[in-house]
Design a protein around this motif. Structure first.
Motif, PDB file in Angstrom:
ATOM      1  N   ASN A   1     -14.657 -10.231   2.786  1.00  0.00           N
ATOM      2  CA  ASN A   1     -14.148 -11.259   1.888  1.00  0.00           C
ATOM      3  C   ASN A   1     -15.125 -11.460   0.728  1.00  0.00           C
ATOM      4  OD1 ASN A   1     -12.596 -13.332   0.893  1.00  0.00           O
ATOM      5  ND2 ASN A   1     -13.439 -14.870   2.282  1.00  0.00           N
ATOM      6  N   GLY A   2     -14.605 -11.451  -0.505  1.00  0.00           N
ATOM      7  CA  GLY A   2     -15.445 -11.676  -1.668  1.00  0.00           C
ATOM      8  C   GLY A   2     -16.011 -10.420  -2.287  1.00  0.00           C
ATOM      9  N   THR A   3     -15.606  -9.247  -1.800  1.00  0.00           N
ATOM     10  CA  THR A   3     -16.098  -7.988  -2.370  1.00  0.00           C
ATOM     11  C   THR A   3     -14.917  -7.091  -2.727  1.00  0.00           C
ATOM     12  OG1 THR A   3     -16.274  -6.910  -0.206  1.00  0.00           O
ATOM     13  CG2 THR A   3     -18.212  -8.076  -1.011  1.00  0.00           C
ATOM     14  N   ILE A   4     -15.210  -6.005  -3.433  1.00  0.00           N
ATOM     15  CA  ILE A   4     -14.176  -5.053  -3.820  1.00  0.00           C
ATOM     16  C   ILE A   4     -14.636  -3.642  -3.496  1.00  0.00           C
ATOM     17  CG2 ILE A   4     -13.171  -6.470  -5.644  1.00  0.00           C
ATOM     18  CD1 ILE A   4     -14.825  -4.875  -7.656  1.00  0.00           C
ATOM     19  N   THR A   5     -13.672  -2.717  -3.521  1.00  0.00           N
ATOM     20  CA  THR A   5     -13.971  -1.317  -3.279  1.00  0.00           C
ATOM     21  C   THR A   5     -13.009  -0.470  -4.094  1.00  0.00           C
ATOM     22  OG1 THR A   5     -14.413   0.308  -1.550  1.00  0.00           O
ATOM     23  CG2 THR A   5     -12.459  -1.061  -1.263  1.00  0.00           C
ATOM     24  N   THR A   6     -13.022   0.848  -3.893  1.00  0.00           N
ATOM     25  CA  THR A   6     -12.167   1.748  -4.656  1.00  0.00           C
ATOM     26  C   THR A   6     -11.250   2.540  -3.726  1.00  0.00           C
ATOM     27  OG1 THR A   6     -13.692   3.636  -4.570  1.00  0.00           O
ATOM     28  CG2 THR A   6     -14.033   2.012  -6.342  1.00  0.00           C
ATOM     29  N   TYR A   7     -10.231   3.147  -4.325  1.00  0.00           N
ATOM     30  CA  TYR A   7      -9.342   4.020  -3.561  1.00  0.00           C
ATOM     31  C   TYR A   7     -10.128   5.176  -2.955  1.00  0.00           C
ATOM     32  CZ  TYR A   7      -5.659   1.517  -6.083  1.00  0.00           C
ATOM     33  OH  TYR A   7      -4.855   0.541  -6.588  1.00  0.00           O
ATOM     34  N   GLN A   8     -11.099   5.695  -3.717  1.00  0.00           N
ATOM     35  CA  GLN A   8     -11.913   6.800  -3.215  1.00  0.00           C
ATOM     36  C   GLN A   8     -12.707   6.381  -1.987  1.00  0.00           C
ATOM     37  OE1 GLN A   8     -12.290  10.285  -4.536  1.00  0.00           O
ATOM     38  NE2 GLN A   8     -12.834  10.187  -2.371  1.00  0.00           N
ATOM     39  N   ASP A   9     -13.269   5.162  -2.008  1.00  0.00           N
ATOM     40  CA  ASP A   9     -14.045   4.694  -0.867  1.00  0.00           C
ATOM     41  C   ASP A   9     -13.176   4.544   0.372  1.00  0.00           C
ATOM     42  OD1 ASP A   9     -16.353   4.622  -2.358  1.00  0.00           O
ATOM     43  OD2 ASP A   9     -16.129   2.528  -2.914  1.00  0.00           O
ATOM     44  N   ILE A  10     -11.948   4.083   0.185  1.00  0.00           N
ATOM     45  CA  ILE A  10     -11.028   3.964   1.320  1.00  0.00           C
ATOM     46  C   ILE A  10     -10.723   5.353   1.875  1.00  0.00           C
ATOM     47  CG2 ILE A  10      -8.710   3.278   2.041  1.00  0.00           C
ATOM     48  CD1 ILE A  10     -10.499   0.909   1.629  1.00  0.00           C
ATOM     49  N   ALA A  11     -10.482   6.309   0.989  1.00  0.00           N
ATOM     50  CA  ALA A  11     -10.223   7.683   1.437  1.00  0.00           C
ATOM     51  C   ALA A  11     -11.424   8.237   2.205  1.00  0.00           C
ATOM     52  CB  ALA A  11      -9.911   8.573   0.234  1.00  0.00           C
ATOM     53  N   ASN A  12     -12.621   7.978   1.703  1.00  0.00           N
ATOM     54  CA  ASN A  12     -13.833   8.432   2.400  1.00  0.00           C
ATOM     55  C   ASN A  12     -13.965   7.786   3.773  1.00  0.00           C
ATOM     56  OD1 ASN A  12     -14.481   9.926   0.127  1.00  0.00           O
ATOM     57  ND2 ASN A  12     -15.961   8.434  -0.657  1.00  0.00           N
ATOM     58  N   SER A  13     -13.582   6.513   3.864  1.00  0.00           N
ATOM     59  CA  SER A  13     -13.764   5.770   5.116  1.00  0.00           C
ATOM     60  C   SER A  13     -12.886   6.288   6.244  1.00  0.00           C
ATOM     61  CB  SER A  13     -13.493   4.278   4.890  1.00  0.00           C
ATOM     62  OG  SER A  13     -12.105   4.014   4.792  1.00  0.00           O
ATOM     63  N   ILE A  14     -11.782   6.975   5.889  1.00  0.00           N
ATOM     64  CA  ILE A  14     -10.911   7.550   6.926  1.00  0.00           C
ATOM     65  C   ILE A  14     -11.107   9.069   7.019  1.00  0.00           C
ATOM     66  CG2 ILE A  14      -9.193   5.709   6.734  1.00  0.00           C
ATOM     67  CD1 ILE A  14      -7.443   7.766   5.173  1.00  0.00           C
ATOM     68  N   ASN A  15     -12.210   9.545   6.410  1.00  0.00           N
ATOM     69  CA  ASN A  15     -12.568  10.962   6.450  1.00  0.00           C
ATOM     70  C   ASN A  15     -11.530  11.866   5.793  1.00  0.00           C
ATOM     71  OD1 ASN A  15     -15.019  10.524   7.937  1.00  0.00           O
ATOM     72  ND2 ASN A  15     -13.758  10.235   9.769  1.00  0.00           N
ATOM     73  N   LYS A  16     -10.900  11.363   4.735  1.00  0.00           N
ATOM     74  CA  LYS A  16      -9.961  12.159   3.948  1.00  0.00           C
ATOM     75  C   LYS A  16     -10.290  11.988   2.466  1.00  0.00           C
ATOM     76  CE  LYS A  16      -6.170  11.968   7.305  1.00  0.00           C
ATOM     77  NZ  LYS A  16      -6.230  13.399   7.660  1.00  0.00           N
ATOM     78  N   PRO A  17     -11.447  12.489   2.045  1.00  0.00           N
ATOM     79  CA  PRO A  17     -11.920  12.233   0.676  1.00  0.00           C
ATOM     80  C   PRO A  17     -11.027  12.794  -0.422  1.00  0.00           C
ATOM     81  CG  PRO A  17     -13.264  13.907   1.748  1.00  0.00           C
ATOM     82  CD  PRO A  17     -12.403  13.312   2.817  1.00  0.00           C
ATOM     83  N   LYS A  18     -10.181  13.780  -0.108  1.00  0.00           N
ATOM     84  CA  LYS A  18      -9.306  14.369  -1.120  1.00  0.00           C
ATOM     85  C   LYS A  18      -7.927  13.709  -1.162  1.00  0.00           C
ATOM     86  CE  LYS A  18     -11.565  18.908  -0.975  1.00  0.00           C
ATOM     87  NZ  LYS A  18     -11.375  20.375  -0.775  1.00  0.00           N
ATOM     88  N   ALA A  19      -7.726  12.700  -0.329  1.00  0.00           N
ATOM     89  CA  ALA A  19      -6.399  12.089  -0.213  1.00  0.00           C
ATOM     90  C   ALA A  19      -6.291  10.790  -1.010  1.00  0.00           C
ATOM     91  CB  ALA A  19      -6.070  11.832   1.259  1.00  0.00           C
ATOM     92  N   VAL A  20      -6.949  10.737  -2.163  1.00  0.00           N
ATOM     93  CA  VAL A  20      -6.987   9.486  -2.929  1.00  0.00           C
ATOM     94  C   VAL A  20      -5.585   9.052  -3.354  1.00  0.00           C
ATOM     95  CG1 VAL A  20      -7.868   8.366  -5.005  1.00  0.00           C
ATOM     96  CG2 VAL A  20      -9.329   9.928  -3.719  1.00  0.00           C
ATOM     97  N   ARG A  21      -4.768  10.001  -3.815  1.00  0.00           N
ATOM     98  CA  ARG A  21      -3.412   9.633  -4.250  1.00  0.00           C
ATOM     99  C   ARG A  21      -2.575   9.121  -3.089  1.00  0.00           C
ATOM    100  NH1 ARG A  21      -1.313  14.049  -8.777  1.00  0.00           N
ATOM    101  NH2 ARG A  21      -2.950  13.610 -10.324  1.00  0.00           N
ATOM    102  N   ALA A  22      -2.704   9.770  -1.962  1.00  0.00           N
ATOM    103  CA  ALA A  22      -1.962   9.323  -0.780  1.00  0.00           C
ATOM    104  C   ALA A  22      -2.441   7.945  -0.338  1.00  0.00           C
ATOM    105  CB  ALA A  22      -2.126  10.325   0.357  1.00  0.00           C
ATOM    106  N   VAL A  23      -3.742   7.709  -0.436  1.00  0.00           N
ATOM    107  CA  VAL A  23      -4.306   6.395  -0.104  1.00  0.00           C
ATOM    108  C   VAL A  23      -3.750   5.338  -1.044  1.00  0.00           C
ATOM    109  CG1 VAL A  23      -6.420   5.023  -0.187  1.00  0.00           C
ATOM    110  CG2 VAL A  23      -6.400   7.222   0.996  1.00  0.00           C
ATOM    111  N   ALA A  24      -3.738   5.639  -2.344  1.00  0.00           N
ATOM    112  CA  ALA A  24      -3.220   4.689  -3.329  1.00  0.00           C
ATOM    113  C   ALA A  24      -1.752   4.381  -3.062  1.00  0.00           C
ATOM    114  CB  ALA A  24      -3.396   5.246  -4.734  1.00  0.00           C
ATOM    115  N   SER A  25      -0.985   5.397  -2.689  1.00  0.00           N
ATOM    116  CA  SER A  25       0.434   5.195  -2.388  1.00  0.00           C
ATOM    117  C   SER A  25       0.617   4.300  -1.164  1.00  0.00           C
ATOM    118  CB  SER A  25       1.114   6.544  -2.148  1.00  0.00           C
ATOM    119  OG  SER A  25       2.466   6.374  -1.791  1.00  0.00           O
ATOM    120  N   ALA A  26      -0.204   4.523  -0.137  1.00  0.00           N
ATOM    121  CA  ALA A  26      -0.129   3.705   1.082  1.00  0.00           C
ATOM    122  C   ALA A  26      -0.512   2.262   0.792  1.00  0.00           C
ATOM    123  CB  ALA A  26      -1.037   4.289   2.164  1.00  0.00           C
TER     124      ALA A  26
END
Length: 277
Positions: free
Chosen positions: A209-234
């Motif tokens: 709470n109170g912080t931000i992140t990026t689509y790339q960081d979310i993709a990295n966190s699920i071990n799918k660093p190349k899936a940024v577009r799919a992450v953004a869509s989800a």
């Protein structure tokens, strides 16, 4: 209906209008007199209402939040997210601990679009505007902000749960919204999505709470660093606003884009959480 929530809803609309004006005119650095004239309030009343709600004055928001917040905090977002993911579920800084447990529909329920599922829904007020909320015995199944277009928000909700039995009850809906936004009670979420989408939504709960992140960081966190577009869509498919905090995710550039319930609301939510944290 709670008078306090009605007042907060009206205040939110005024603040939203101020945020939009600042966003459109920040290069001119408008004065408080200019902003108050635009909103149709005395500058003293505007400062008081804005500060009560957001925690800073409109000019402080203009200078310290609207222009600088995303870029400054984005520099630290990856380490913040990684640290959060490394923490146990007992960490008090995690939204997951404060609010949410996600329960996905079964494959059969997903295929049948909610057939034989009874969903109660209704409209009510929150500090961030009017909202449509829906819930089952298993948890909250929809939360979206209305913005004077009930037909569109209901159509989106109905499309998601097209075969469910729907029961409208605005009183119960307002009670749910009070418990979420005022009482801060814990909730289960009953979501309809693919396994990939649900995993992304769970990852969003790890953003403190109170912080931000990026689509790339979310993709990295699920071990799918190349899936940024799919992450953004989800993330864009998230149908439970606020509780699943997709508003905390920005583009790598720091741009405030791609929020289903309005860029101004996204900015207000980010600023509100940062200042209240």
């Amino acid at each position: 209906m709670d008078d306090k929530l009605l007042l907060e809803n009206e205040n939110y609309k005024k603040i939203e209008k101020v945020i939009r004006y600042i966003d459109d005119n920040f290069k001119e650095q408008p004065s408080i007199d200019t902003i108050s004239e635009y909103i149709g309030m005395s500058k003293f009343h505007l400062i008081r209402v804005f500060k009560e709600y957001v925690g800073v004055t409109p000019i402080q928001f203009l200078q310290s939040v609207t222009l600088n917040y995303a870029k400054e905090h984005l520099k630290e977002s990856k380490s913040i997210l990684d640290s959060s993911l490394d923490m146990g579920l007992s960490s008090p800084s995690r939204l997951h601990d404060l609010f949410v447990n996600i329960i996905g529909v079964t494959p059969k329920e997903y295929k049948e679009s909610g057939q034989n599922v009874e969903i109660t829904y209704g409209y009510g007020f929150t500090p961030f505007g009017e909202a449509l909320i829906a819930f089952t015995k298993r948890g909250v199944s929809y939360l979206g902000f209305v913005d004077n277009n009930k037909e569109a928000i209901f159509a989106r909700f109905k499309e998601l749960w097209e075969k469910a039995t729907l029961i409208e009850d605005d009183k119960k809906a307002q009670d749910y919204l009070d418990n979420i936004f005022i009482e801060k009670k814990k909730f289960d979420l009953y979501v309809k999505g693919t396994n990939f989408q649900i995993n992304i939504w769970k990852a969003l709960l790890n953003i403190p709470n109170g912080t931000i992140t990026t689509y790339q960081d979310i993709a990295n966190s699920i071990n799918k660093p190349k899936a940024v577009r799919a992450v953004a869509s989800a993330i864009g498919s998230n149908h439970i606003g606020y509780l699943v905090p997709c508003h905390r995710v920005l583009a790598k550039s720091g741009a405030m884009s791609g929020y289903r319930w309005g860029i101004e609301r996204k900015k207000i939510l980010i600023a509100y959480e940062a200042l209240k944290n």
